[in-house]
Design an enzyme around this catalytic site. Structure first.
Site, PDB file in Angstrom:
ATOM      1  N   ASP A 295       0.873  -1.164   0.000  1.00  0.00           N
ATOM      2  CA  ASP A 295       0.000   0.000   0.000  1.00  0.00           C
ATOM      3  C   ASP A 295       0.923   1.232   0.000  1.00  0.00           C
ATOM      4  OD1 ASP A 295      -2.278   1.557   0.442  1.00  0.00           O
ATOM      5  OD2 ASP A 295      -1.888   1.596   2.590  1.00  0.00           O
TER       6      ASP A 295
ATOM      7  N   THR B  67      -0.089   5.007   1.114  1.00  0.00           N
ATOM      8  CA  THR B  67      -0.285   5.941   2.213  1.00  0.00           C
ATOM      9  C   THR B  67      -0.181   5.231   3.550  1.00  0.00           C
ATOM     10  OG1 THR B  67      -1.849   6.985   0.735  1.00  0.00           O
ATOM     11  CG2 THR B  67      -1.779   7.795   2.987  1.00  0.00           C
TER      12      THR B  67
ATOM     13  N   GLU C 138      -3.487  20.839   1.925  1.00  0.00           N
ATOM     14  CA  GLU C 138      -3.931  22.204   2.222  1.00  0.00           C
ATOM     15  C   GLU C 138      -3.445  22.641   3.595  1.00  0.00           C
ATOM     16  OE1 GLU C 138      -8.184  22.520   1.592  1.00  0.00           O
ATOM     17  OE2 GLU C 138      -7.732  23.357  -0.372  1.00  0.00           O
TER      18      GLU C 138
ATOM     19  N   ARG D 225       5.194  17.061  -4.059  1.00  0.00           N
ATOM     20  CA  ARG D 225       3.879  17.335  -4.645  1.00  0.00           C
ATOM     21  C   ARG D 225       3.828  18.832  -4.928  1.00  0.00           C
ATOM     22  NH1 ARG D 225       0.431  13.077  -1.775  1.00  0.00           N
ATOM     23  NH2 ARG D 225      -1.365  14.440  -1.911  1.00  0.00           N
TER      24      ARG D 225
ATOM     25  N   GLY E 184      -5.048   3.704  -3.239  1.00  0.00           N
ATOM     26  CA  GLY E 184      -6.301   4.372  -3.604  1.00  0.00           C
ATOM     27  C   GLY E 184      -6.051   5.814  -4.011  1.00  0.00           C
TER      28      GLY E 184
ATOM     29  N   ASN F 176      -8.523  -1.083   4.414  1.00  0.00           N
ATOM     30  CA  ASN F 176      -8.647  -1.230   2.958  1.00  0.00           C
ATOM     31  C   ASN F 176      -7.617  -2.208   2.400  1.00  0.00           C
ATOM     32  OD1 ASN F 176      -6.672   0.662   3.722  1.00  0.00           O
ATOM     33  ND2 ASN F 176      -6.592   1.489   1.679  1.00  0.00           N
TER      34      ASN F 176
END
Length: 1202
Positions: free
Chosen positions: A415, A417, A513, A609, A690, A831
């Protein structure tokens, strides 16, 4: 009549189990209230309670279910049959000899599996018994979670987890919204907003909520987390008001309420019907590759056993065809024996031979393997290097059955994250008009290291530049959807900057943010709050600026930008826009585009990012136009999203570029190093996330999954929209196969530099198109095969935007491909549970996202970096140990039982045992079991540090290489050879010397005891020769078990035991040892048995050493100090294409032409002669080859230049 019919239908559905199969929707009565009379029949449907079950057994089914699972093992079932035969017919050995070991095996295994399942029950109970608050008759009542029913109205407070799937009725906020984190479901720790039902959001107290009169109709439970369709009928004065329900009203089990004081909601799916539970895979029994090999070998040995018994039965009847031999005068038959049919007699004899030879199948091997796995698993739990001080957690082993599988992994699915990254965003820098600002450099008013080459924030730039700079900072303080929370701690969210003071914290649905707003705070502009639709900012001069927030053009993944329109206190109107570079640059008309673009590209390559920021001043007329556009779109009932997108497109244009920002989602400590090590070890790493593609790709570059020179192939929705999936797949497959000339890349060329590295990126939607079964009429054929072919030739694959079940599908697809590789899945959220359960080995990470993954995994580690040690060191050792254990067990049982077979030729096939009953029973239980168990727990064929430093050693054991058929056959032949030497050696040596010094003759028991003594010593010495890592425990157990055998034999034959009917071994052992020739023959036979194996090993090591053996030789040479030398590459076997590992000398010189060149000298640090000195010498390879052995031992050799 229609009414009655529906009543009948529901009644049938209630009493038939298959209700869900044909009722496609469910009706829920809120608070279990009947609807007003005359609307419809009130029929309470039956739903499961809110219990979650992850355990395998219950108290009642444990014994039958566990017995069934255990007797599915070939050996256990076989021994049960043998035990029953011994009970039913007259056999040469007693039933206890096979019944006791079998009982022991079954009991030990059952206790172990029962204990593991009990732990699962405990975990389930802690979840099922946690308290929930339910509204009943206008009061809040505490209940256990498992007693919750569909239709109950639940009250949930801040930071509590939702106990089941709920529809939101009302919240503590006036606008009827609440904020939720779904970290344990889809891995995202950001805050998401959910909305209460429009007609019930005003009901804020228990009494009011209890008075709600409504019915919910919705679909039956299904696993898609993001899909929900339903409607609610609220009765106002007996008139129903219908409202639609969607996924924005549905709160999922496992998610957590944040930044909202309390909510009221109604339960619609409970227990195993919640979306979280439907995303679990069922827990199936995982079996390791080693166990499959063991079962295959057992079948071979079973065939050998049956073959031996058939041969002996035939020989017996051939030998007895002479009447004198069939019925000698001293052994007359009874009448009943004469009457029996020859077939029945033959069959009974066959079974008797089966029982006599049954020891060739080692039942105790299973006990030893179980104990080895169970005890060995503690090494992982005790490993201090896998202890995480921050979490205070150690690694956990949930299933010890798969230890050796850790040494066989070929594919790693991870995975992103929280597994590869820490899930913490950090503001790194921003760039305004080409000037770079790095906050921490001037954080404390002084320039920090690393500041060289950076532009500092200049307090006196040109007036235009200064204005632009402040506008940029203001834009970032205003263009966001961050909420401010005044409190000291917030779970899992970054805390404020002023440590110690009670200060405000930022929370948002996007961690990026928060990072940007915090970055601005560190650069002097602080966002304070949103109050009465005014945003307040504290600027550098500590003045508060107020902006009226007029419109928010929300972010969406298609536009990939968001904007706000604000009015400054001076009355000016601005549109501020931020978004991905690809969506901002085309809309910009002025600004320093080139400088900013260059910086953005530089940061993207670094794996940061990036976002660009632009603005546009608006005149009042333009603003009016914008308002009209937006309102028109917002009120449209049809195609509202499309109309809004068009409006946004018209508004966000003619922008002026201000600058760009860079944010880092920090990789976990040593994540890149771990991935690189896994690549070197020959494993393929896939990232399944995801997350969106750009972010995931940046992380893949940062973690070295993709390298700079990796050629990226895309298989994404964007591309399949331009051309059909069929064409895209064939294009990619052509690209990949052209490079490799039609050959698939094998594991070993994973890092070869001469061919291009390919990396594949695929998204969830395209994946489901690839996985769709081929339609009859379409010419699509089977895409899966082509997709697999492309994946096989890529060194790394990234799958983004994956649903939890899709992750499991990918793992399943690879598992089922034609090579059947061993897969490992690692993740930290709920998940990831389905992929963890699907893979051969599942590893959970103890992250921030709940304990779901840890509970369902086979192993759990605190951090991703621990994967390196658990695979390259623990996995390697477990596999080496267990493969030796399995081969050795078969070997020692062949040595044990083959003399018994040969003996039948000398005793008229009368099923006479060669060994005494005590020896038969104790051989595997006592005399030879402890040394191999201990070997399989503490053997280290190579130093641990070397295994960590040199991941490529993992390839030496890949693809179950130590349990391949040639090696198995070699051990079996060795066993047969040893047995022949022992039996015929003893037979010929005692052919004439049948008298001891006092004139007594040797009988058959003395002969058997002699063979048995040689046997026990030979197999124990064989193990001693194979041991590389000696400790006092090894010495104690190996020599101790030999001493125990001798002492036992002396006592067994030296004392008259009252509980024995007859004592055939009385004084046999002492008499044998009193004979000189017996001593000589024991020593001779042991030497003769062991010699060929030793000679073979020496020759093979000298001529065709494996990489492992080269390193062992070098390590011995340097007295165990090799781990301090870094250049291990010199020791590697020459890199070959796939082919035979051991070739002729001529071949080897061609494959390694550098052998004759002068070898470069390297400076290394050595510890010889106690005092450290720097010595220069030729690399280790020469010693390992034996080419310069002469001076290798003297000090540091003649080459030394100190």
């Amino acid at each position: 009549m229609g009414m009655d019919f529906s009543t009948l239908r529901t009644l049938i559905s209630r009493y038939c189990v298959g209700e869900e199969n044909w009722v496609d929707s469910r009706t829920i009565y809120i608070g279990h209230k009947e609807p007003p009379p005359g609307t419809e029949a009130f029929i309470q449907q039956r739903y499961p309670d809110n219990r979650i079950v992850s355990s395998k057994y219950t108290f009642w089914n444990f014994i039958p279910k566990n017995m069934f699972e255990q007797f599915r093992r070939v050996a256990n079932f076989y021994f049960l049959i043998i035990f029953l035969i011994q009970l039913l017919i007259d056999t040469p050995t007693s039933p206890i000899t096979s019944g006791l070991p079998l009982f022991f095996v079954i009991t030990v295994t059952a206790i172990k599996q029962g204990y593991e399942d009990w732990l699962r029950h405990k975990a389930d109970n802690s979840v099922n018994q946690c308290p929930v608050h339910v509204v009943q008759h206008g009061k809040v009542v505490r209940k256990q979670s498992r007693k919750l029913r569909v239709g109950d109205v639940v009250s949930v407070k801040e930071d509590e987890t939702f106990p089941c799937d709920l529809i939101l009725l009302s919240t503590s906020r006036d606008d009827g919204t609440c904020f939720v984190t779904t970290a344990s479901l889809d891995g995202e720790s950001s805050h998401k907003t959910y909305y209460a039902v429009q007609d019930t959001k005003a009901y804020n107290t228990e009494k009011e909520v209890d008075s709600i009169h409504a019915i919910i109709e919705c679909e039956q439970p299904q696993p898609d987390l993001y899909k929900f369709v339903g409607r609610i009928n609220v009765y106002m004065d007996n008139e129903p008001m219908a409202r639609p329900l969607g996924s924005e009203n549905l709160l999922l089990r496992g998610a957590t309420l944040k930044n909202t004081e309390y909510i009221y909601a109604v339960a619609i799916y409970t227990g195993m019907e919640t979306k979280m539970a439907l995303n679990y895979q069922s827990k199936s029994q995982k079996r390791s590759a080693v166990e499959k090999s063991m079962n295959a070998y057992l079948v071979v040995y079973l065939c050998i056993l049956i073959g031996k018994s058939i041969i002996n039965t035939i020989m017996k009847y051939a030998w007895q065809s002479d009447p004198n031999r069939d019925e000698p005068w001293y052994n007359d038959r009874t009448e009943s024996e004469r009457q029996r049919h020859i077939v029945i007699r033959a069959f009974t004899d066959f079974l008797a031979f089966m029982v006599l030879f049954n020891y060739i199948i080692p039942v105790s091997m299973y006990v030893t393997v179980e104990m080895q796995k169970f005890l060995g698993s503690y090494y992982i739990m005790w490993d201090d290097e896998m202890f995480d001080e921050e979490l205070g957690e150690r690694a956990v082993v949930n299933t010890s059955d798969l230890n050796e599988e850790l040494g066989q992994v070929e594919y790693v699915f991870t995975d992103k994250t929280g597994t590869l990254t820490e899930n913490n965003m950090e503001f790194i820098e921003c760039c305004v008009d080409g000037h770079v600002y790095v906050p921490h450099i001037i954080c404390n008013g002084q320039v920090m290291t690393g500041a060289a080459g950076m532009d500092m924030i200049d307090t006196s730039p040109g007036p235009g530049a200064r204005e632009h700079e402040e506008l940029f900072f203001r834009a970032l303080c205003l263009c966001h959807t961050v909420q401010v929370k005044e409190e000291e701690t917030v779970d899992g969210i970054k805390q404020g900057i002023h440590a110690g003071k009670s200060t405000s914290f930022y929370i948002s649905s996007s961690p990026d943010e928060v990072a940007l707003v915090e970055g601005m705070k560190r650069l002097g502009f602080t966002y304070l709050r949103l109050k009465d639709s005014h945003m307040e900012i504290l600027n550098r001069e500590d003045e508060i600026e107020r902006f009226e927030l007029l419109e928010v053009l929300t972010f969406d993944s298609v536009r990939r930008r968001m904007s706000v329109i604000v009015r400054a206190s001076t009355g000016e109107l601005y549109l501020f826009c931020k978004g991905a570079d690809s969506s901002i640059f085309p809309r910009v008309i002025s600004g320093k585009v080139e400088q900013v673009k260059a910086r953005v590209e530089h940061n993207a390559v670094e794996g940061l990012r990036t976002l660009c920021v632009a603005y546009r001043p608006l005149s009042p007329d333009q603003y009016q136009e914008v308002c009209n556009l937006l309102n028109g779109a917002k009120l449209a009932l049809q195609d509202r999203d499309k109309r809004l997108a068009e409006a946004y497109d018209i508004i966000e244009k003619d922008l002026i570029l201000l600058g760009a920002t860079a944010v880092e989602d920090r990789l976990q400590d040593k994540a890149a190093d771990t991935i690189e090590s896994l690549h070197k070890a020959g494993m393929k790493v896939w990232v399944l996330t995801g997350d969106k593609m750009e972010t995931a790709a940046a992380t893949c570059y940062a973690s070295k999954l993709f390298r700079r020179n990796t050629q990226i192939l895309e298989l994404t929705t964007k591309r399949t929209e331009e051309q059909s999936l069929h064409d895209v797949l064939f294009d990619l497959s052509r690209t990949v196969l052209r490079q490799h000339g039609g050959m698939t890349r094998d594991n070993f060329s994973g890092l070869s530099s001469d061919c291009t590295d390919y990396g594949l990126i695929i998204d969830g939607a395209t994946l489901s198109a690839v996985m769709r079964p081929a339609q009859e009429d379409s010419n699509s054929g089977n895409y899966k095969e082509i997709f697999l072919e492309i994946c096989r030739n890529c060194s790394a694959v990234l799958c983004c935007r994956m649903a939890p079940l899709q992750k499991a599908q990918i793992v399943k697809l690879i598992k089922a491909s034609k090579e059947h590789p061993i897969t490992l899945a690692i993740g930290d959220g709920a998940n990831d549970v389905s992929m963890i359960l699907e893979a051969h080995v599942g590893i959970g990470i103890m992250g921030k996202e709940g304990r779901q993954a840890v509970r369902n995994s086979d192993y759990a580690v605190p951090k991703f970096k621990h994967l390196k040690k658990i695979l390259l060191v623990h996995g390697h050792y477990y596999y080496i140990r267990i493969s030796e254990l399995v081969q050795y067990f078969f070997y020692k049982n062949v040595c044990f039982i083959f003399p018994q077979f040969l003996y039948q030729f000398f005793c008229g096939f009368s099923q006479q045992p060669l060994y005494d009953t005590a020896y038969l029973t104790l051989y595997n239980i006592s005399f030879t079991s402890l040394p191999i168990l201990l070997y399989s727990l503490i053997e280290q064929h190579i130093n641990m540090d070397i295994l960590k430093k040199d991941p490529s050693l993992y390839r030496d054991i890949a693809k179950n290489s130590l349990l391949r058929w040639p090696i198995f056959i070699y051990w079996t032949i060795l066993g047969v050879y040893d047995a022949i030497v022992m039996f015929f050696g003893a037979y010929f040596l005692f052919d004439n010397t049948t008298f001891t010094s006092n004139g007594q003759m040797f009988g058959n028991w003395t002969f058997g005891t002699l063979v048995f003594t040689v046997l026990v010593f030979t197999v124990t010495f064989k193990l001693a020769l194979d041991t590389h890592y000696w400790t006092w425990i090894n010495h104690f157990v190996i020599w101790g078990s030999l001493i125990f055998f001798v002492v036992f034999s002396l006592l067994w034959g030296g004392i008259i035991w009252p509980f024995l009917n007859y004592q055939r071994m009385y004084y046999v052992f002492m008499q044998m040892l009193s004979s000189g020739p017996a001593w000589l023959s024991i020593i001779l036979l042991i030497t003769a048995s062991l010699l060929p194996d030793v000679v073979k090993k020496v020759i093979w090591r000298a001529l065709w050493p494996t990489t492992t053996e080269r390193i062992q030789n070098a390590d011995k040479l340097y007295k165990g100090q090799l781990s301090e030398f870094s250049p291990l590459a010199a020791l590697h076997a020459p890199h070959k294409a796939a082919g035979p590992r051991r070739g002729s000398g001529a071949q080897r010189n061609i494959q390694n032409p550098r052998r004759s060149e002068p070898l470069s000298k390297k400076i290394m640090f050595t510890h010889w002669r106690e005092t450290p000195n720097y010595s220069t010498f030729s690399p280790l390879l020469r010693f390992a080859d034996g080419s310069k052995q002469g001076h290798a031992y003297s000090g540091a050799g003649p080459d030394t230049s100190v």
